[in-house]
Design a protein around this motif. Structure first.
Motif, PDB file in Angstrom:
ATOM      1  N   GLN A  11       5.160  -6.574  -4.540  1.00 47.26           N
ATOM      2  CA  GLN A  11       4.462  -6.601  -5.832  1.00 47.26           C
ATOM      3  C   GLN A  11       4.497  -5.198  -6.432  1.00 47.26           C
ATOM      4  O   GLN A  11       4.124  -4.221  -5.774  1.00 47.26           O
ATOM      5  N   LEU A  13       3.772  -1.744  -8.546  1.00 50.46           N
ATOM      6  CA  LEU A  13       2.661  -0.920  -9.003  1.00 50.46           C
ATOM      7  C   LEU A  13       3.129  -0.195 -10.260  1.00 50.46           C
ATOM      8  O   LEU A  13       4.154   0.488 -10.241  1.00 50.46           O
ATOM      9  N   GLU A  25       4.005  -2.681  -3.283  1.00 51.36           N
ATOM     10  CA  GLU A  25       3.299  -2.986  -2.052  1.00 51.36           C
ATOM     11  C   GLU A  25       4.044  -4.098  -1.342  1.00 51.36           C
ATOM     12  O   GLU A  25       4.400  -5.111  -1.959  1.00 51.36           O
ATOM     13  N   GLU A 114      -1.253   2.117   3.861  1.00 52.71           N
ATOM     14  CA  GLU A 114      -2.587   1.678   3.455  1.00 52.71           C
ATOM     15  C   GLU A 114      -3.399   1.329   4.699  1.00 52.71           C
ATOM     16  O   GLU A 114      -3.017   0.446   5.464  1.00 52.71           O
ATOM     17  N   ASP A 142      -7.393   1.095   1.567  1.00 51.38           N
ATOM     18  CA  ASP A 142      -7.366  -0.164   0.824  1.00 51.38           C
ATOM     19  C   ASP A 142      -8.784  -0.711   0.670  1.00 51.38           C
ATOM     20  O   ASP A 142      -9.679  -0.401   1.472  1.00 51.38           O
ATOM     21  N   LYS A 163      -7.436   2.547  -3.102  1.00 51.94           N
ATOM     22  CA  LYS A 163      -7.242   1.301  -3.839  1.00 51.94           C
ATOM     23  C   LYS A 163      -8.608   0.663  -4.014  1.00 51.94           C
ATOM     24  O   LYS A 163      -9.257   0.290  -3.031  1.00 51.94           O
ATOM     25  N   ALA A 166     -10.530  -5.173  -5.184  1.00 51.71           N
ATOM     26  CA  ALA A 166     -10.197  -6.030  -6.325  1.00 51.71           C
ATOM     27  C   ALA A 166     -11.382  -6.883  -6.759  1.00 51.71           C
ATOM     28  O   ALA A 166     -11.627  -7.067  -7.966  1.00 51.71           O
ATOM     29  N   ILE A 198      -5.572   3.498  -7.354  1.00 53.89           N
ATOM     30  CA  ILE A 198      -4.830   2.279  -7.647  1.00 53.89           C
ATOM     31  C   ILE A 198      -5.835   1.163  -7.884  1.00 53.89           C
ATOM     32  O   ILE A 198      -6.750   0.958  -7.084  1.00 53.89           O
ATOM     33  N   GLU A 200      -6.000  -2.732  -8.027  1.00 50.23           N
ATOM     34  CA  GLU A 200      -5.202  -3.911  -7.689  1.00 50.23           C
ATOM     35  C   GLU A 200      -5.919  -5.171  -8.129  1.00 50.23           C
ATOM     36  O   GLU A 200      -7.094  -5.162  -8.485  1.00 50.23           O
ATOM     37  N   GLN A 220      -1.900  -2.865 -10.497  1.00 52.06           N
ATOM     38  CA  GLN A 220      -1.119  -3.865  -9.770  1.00 52.06           C
ATOM     39  C   GLN A 220      -1.796  -5.210  -9.930  1.00 52.06           C
ATOM     40  O   GLN A 220      -3.017  -5.302  -9.873  1.00 52.06           O
ATOM     41  N   GLY A 221      -1.023  -6.274 -10.161  1.00 51.59           N
ATOM     42  CA  GLY A 221      -1.638  -7.582 -10.230  1.00 51.59           C
ATOM     43  C   GLY A 221      -0.797  -8.575 -11.004  1.00 51.59           C
ATOM     44  O   GLY A 221       0.255  -8.251 -11.566  1.00 51.59           O
TER      45      GLY A 221
END
Length: 393
Positions: A11, A13, A25, A114, A142, A163, A166, A198, A200, A220-221
């Motif tokens: 995925q 970034l 990632e 991570e 993470d 990170k 989320a 980051i 995510e 990221q997503g």
């Protein structure tokens, strides 16, 4: 343990400064016999999974990911690594990941590890992280903010990247005011610690806007891309991201316009309050608070921050006088120093940064105006949620 062929998915970034893909990632997947691709994530959280088989799966996916990424001309790859694996290593034993990098001929600067969980011996983990960083590998924490021990990890490991969790970020972006303040504080802590952030799990523009507000260096997503089996052209998201970033900038401009209108209203309010003070400060002669729906209270301090008047609290029916805080000194409050530092002339209205009001729990700002040759400071508390929105241009 599992039925299926292990393989990595990737995925991207996105670099918030350029909109380009800065890295990927690597995520664990299984290709089943019928061709379906499923996440291997549940295996890593299932206590019934055999640890040795899980370690073998993890290393297989890690090696495949690095082999595939090795020929990428730029960017970095982020690999999850469990502290539990590190805690199983014998002291001074060569780190398998460093051996794998050397075997593949990869540059350490291409890799970010991570740290994914809180388990494991912190001394072993700290030693392994120091060895990774000594070889030029960057380290990320993470799901930062998901557990109380995360602050310990920040202090112990001194990561290069955090990170944001989320789920916590999503709650904050969707209007949970306490989560918003907490995530902002985490991001500020990271910035002051020299970490890049980051964000995510970004699925919509509201979450992207909040990530940008928190100073995220990378995002990221699924708003940009789902995890895929291969890599994408580095400029794949430059144009759509630029459009999203422009929308955020426009939103920020509207917020500045809203504050500009607020300052104009404050200028009017302070003018009337000064006149009220000059006429004897009788509570019954205060201006009608209904004209300023965001107004919480006003009060008077001396130049050293000691409150010399009662609170005059704005209510739906008028004003209430509360003398409980007379003689309290507010010079230690962050907003007082901000007002003191920015005040240059008696006529200049100063507005603090937002903060959480201890008594009402409302998100507030405080505005101040020095007068009488800066011997007195008139203060007004503002409920941020009640500041009128500025109509879009």
């Amino acid at each position: 343990m599992h039925n299926g062929q292990p393989l990595p998915y990737f995925q991207p970034l996105i670099d918030t400064a350029t909109g380009r893909i800065a890295g990927y990632e690597a995520l664990a997947r299984l290709r089943l016999e019928d061709g379906r691709i499923v996440s291997a994530g549940p295996l890593f959280t299932d206590p019934q999974t055999d640890p040795d088989a899980l370690l073998e799966l993890d290393r297989s996916i890690r090696q495949q990911a690095l082999e595939l990424f090795r020929d990428q001309p730029e960017g970095f790859i982020s690999i999850n690594i469990s502290p539990l694996w590190i805690s199983r290593l014998i002291s001074e034993q060569p780190l398998p990941s460093l051996q794998l990098l050397e075997q593949l001929g990869m540059q350490p600067g291409q890799l970010v590890f991570e740290i994914t969980e809180l388990q494991g011996d912190i001394r072993q983990l700290r030693d392994a992280v120091a060895r990774y960083r000594a070889h030029g590998i960057r380290v990320a924490i993470d799901d930062f903010g998901a557990g109380a021990s995360m602050l310990d990890r920040l202090l112990d490991l001194e990561p290069d990247i955090i990170k944001l969790d989320a789920q916590l970020l999503r709650q904050a972006a969707n209007g949970n005011s306490h989560s918003r303040e907490f995530v902002r504080a985490l991001a500020l802590m990271a910035e002051r610690s020299g970490c890049e952030v980051i964000a995510e799990g970004i699925e919509n523009q509201r979450e992207l806007h909040f990530a940008l507000e928190c100073g995220a260096r990378f995002v990221q997503g699924y708003l940009f891309s789902e995890p895929r089996e291969g890599f994408q052209p580095v400029d794949s998201y430059v144009e759509p991201f630029a459009s999203m970033r422009d929308a955020y900038v426009k939103q920020q401009q509207q917020e500045r316009q809203r504050l500009a209108v607020l300052r104009q209203s404050l200028h009017t309010l302070f003018g009337e309050l000064r006149q009220w003070l000059e006429q004897g400060a009788a509570p019954q002669r205060l201006p009608d608070p209904a004209r300023w729906p965001w107004l919480l209270r006003c009060y008077l301090c001396d130049a050293e921050g000691t409150q010399i008047s009662p609170n005059f609290d704005a209510t739906a029916t008028g004003w209430e006088t509360d003398p409980a805080l007379l003689d309290h000194n507010w010079s230690w409050r962050p907003y007082f120093h901000q007002i003191l530092e920015e005040a240059g002339e008696d006529s200049r209205v100063i507005l603090s940064s937002p903060y959480r009001d201890a008594s009402s729990q409302a998100l507030c700002m405080t505005s101040g105006l020095f007068f009488n040759d800066s011997r007195h400071l008139l203060l007004v508390d503002i409920d941020v949620s009640r500041i009128p929105a500025t109509p879009a241009a």
